[in-house]
Design an enzyme around this catalytic site. Structure first.
Site, PDB file in Angstrom:
ATOM      1  CG  HIS A 231      -1.733   1.240   1.399  1.00 36.88           C
ATOM      2  ND1 HIS A 231      -3.044   1.351   0.976  1.00 36.88           N
ATOM      3  CD2 HIS A 231      -1.419   2.442   1.949  1.00 36.88           C
ATOM      4  CE1 HIS A 231      -3.506   2.571   1.253  1.00 36.88           C
ATOM      5  NE2 HIS A 231      -2.536   3.259   1.860  1.00 36.88           N
ATOM      6  CD  GLU A 232       1.952   3.266   3.769  1.00 37.60           C
ATOM      7  OE1 GLU A 232       0.915   2.928   4.368  1.00 37.60           O
ATOM      8  OE2 GLU A 232       2.114   4.423   3.314  1.00 37.60           O
TER       9      GLU A 232
ATOM     10  CG  HIS B 241      -5.842   6.758   0.330  1.00 40.64           C
ATOM     11  ND1 HIS B 241      -5.739   7.609   1.418  1.00 40.64           N
ATOM     12  CD2 HIS B 241      -4.919   5.796   0.513  1.00 40.64           C
ATOM     13  CE1 HIS B 241      -4.803   7.171   2.218  1.00 40.64           C
ATOM     14  NE2 HIS B 241      -4.275   6.075   1.706  1.00 40.64           N
TER      15      HIS B 241
ATOM     16  CG  HIS C 101       0.363   6.363  -0.574  1.00 36.87           C
ATOM     17  ND1 HIS C 101      -0.755   6.856  -1.193  1.00 36.87           N
ATOM     18  CD2 HIS C 101      -0.082   5.790   0.578  1.00 36.87           C
ATOM     19  CE1 HIS C 101      -1.823   6.606  -0.464  1.00 36.87           C
ATOM     20  NE2 HIS C 101      -1.452   5.957   0.622  1.00 36.87           N
TER      21      HIS C 101
HETATM   22  C1  NFH Z   1      -5.748  -0.489  11.136  1.00 33.20           C
HETATM   23  N1  NFH Z   1      -5.449   0.895  10.890  1.00 33.20           N
HETATM   24  C2  NFH Z   1      -5.786   1.459   9.731  1.00 33.20           C
HETATM   25  O1  NFH Z   1      -6.386   0.899   8.817  1.00 33.20           O
HETATM   26  C3  NFH Z   1      -5.356   2.912   9.589  1.00 33.20           C
HETATM   27  N2  NFH Z   1      -4.929   3.131   8.208  1.00 33.20           N
HETATM   28  C4  NFH Z   1      -3.613   3.222   7.948  1.00 33.20           C
HETATM   29  O2  NFH Z   1      -2.735   3.144   8.787  1.00 33.20           O
HETATM   30  C5  NFH Z   1      -3.273   3.536   6.488  1.00 33.20           C
HETATM   31  C6  NFH Z   1      -2.351   2.459   5.949  1.00 33.20           C
HETATM   32  C7  NFH Z   1      -3.010   1.054   5.785  1.00 33.20           C
HETATM   33  C8  NFH Z   1      -4.165   1.111   4.800  1.00 33.20           C
HETATM   34  C9  NFH Z   1      -1.986   0.028   5.360  1.00 33.20           C
HETATM   35  C10 NFH Z   1      -2.595   4.895   6.488  1.00 33.20           C
HETATM   36  N3  NFH Z   1      -2.213   5.253   5.136  1.00 33.20           N
HETATM   37  O3  NFH Z   1      -3.183   5.520   4.239  1.00 33.20           O
HETATM   38  C11 NFH Z   1      -0.940   5.239   4.727  1.00 33.20           C
HETATM   39  O4  NFH Z   1      -0.652   5.385   3.522  1.00 33.20           O
HETATM   40  C12 NFH Z   1      -6.500   3.877   9.964  1.00 33.20           C
HETATM   41  C13 NFH Z   1      -7.704   3.676   9.018  1.00 33.20           C
HETATM   42  C14 NFH Z   1      -6.927   3.617  11.396  1.00 33.20           C
HETATM   43  C15 NFH Z   1      -5.980   5.320   9.822  1.00 33.20           C
HETATM   44 ZN    ZN Z   2      -2.495   5.246   2.279  1.00 31.80          ZN
END
Ligand code: NFH
Ligand code: ZN
Ligand code: ZN
Length: 164
Positions: free
Chosen positions: A121-122, A131, A125
């Site tokens: 996923h990262e 997204h 980006h």
């Molecule tokens: C379990 N916690 C979550 O699902 C959290 N989501 C993330 O940490 C995203 C990464 C995941 C999708 C690998 C952040 N992001 O978009 C980085 O590019 C929250 C939704 C809580 C923010």
């Molecule tokens: Zn993301």
């Protein structure tokens, strides 16, 4: 401060280097190395890009496990919450990918947050993808335990091919 002068929307080259800096104590380094390499290969297969590992800090994409305040404007939030973040393509911090070592990640596909899935996923980006609103897409903003065999949705493949 707006870094658009060094942040692009895509890399203007087909061979992109990455380097792994600080590791996590939660996994053997060899496991991290192979999961990171596999996550890059997901995008290599779909885009025709080549990813080459380097051991210098001058690599395009610096991959690190960090916690809380770690030198950029986006400190992590401890356990729960954000698992990781990545900067879009560009010089310096561009492409850099940080994992929140307070909770990321495991090598299992059923327990915790799988490093292979989070990294893929990262790296989306880091290549310039935003997204998706489609829960079936790897680029959906919430972690879902996708099957490693087919991480990318049709939408992810269309989007990466629209960029490269
Ligand atoms: C379990 N916690 C979550 O699902 C959290 N989501 C993330 O940490 C995203 C990464 C995941 C999708 C690998 C952040 N992001 O978009 C980085 O590019 C929250 C939704 C809580 C923010
Ligand atoms: Zn993301
Ligand atoms: Zn960071």
């Amino acid at each position: 401060e707006e870094y658009s002068h060094i942040q692009g929307t895509r890399w203007n080259k087909n061979v992109i280097t990455y380097s792994i800096g600080r590791y996590t104590r939660d996994l053997p380094r060899s496991t991290v190395d192979s999961l990171i390499e596999s996550a890059f290969s997901v995008w290599a297969r779909a885009s025709g890009l080549t990813f080459v590992r380097s051991h210098t800090r001058s690599a395009d994409i610096m991959v690190e496990f960090v916690t809380h305040e770690h030198g950029d404007l986006y400190p992590f939030d401890g356990p729960r919450g954000t698992l990781a973040h990545a900067f879009g393509p560009g010089l310096g911090v561009g492409g850099d990918t940080h994992f929140d070592d307070d909770e990321c990640c495991t090598k299992n596909t059923t327990k915790g947050f799988n490093l292979f899935v989070v990294a893929a996923h990262e790296f989306g980006h880091a290549l310039g993808l935003k997204h998706s609103r489609n829960p079936g897409s790897l680029m959906y903003p919430t972690y879902t335990s996708l099957h490693p065999a087919n991480l990318l949705s049709r939408e992810d493949v269309v989007n990466i091919n629209a960029l490269y």
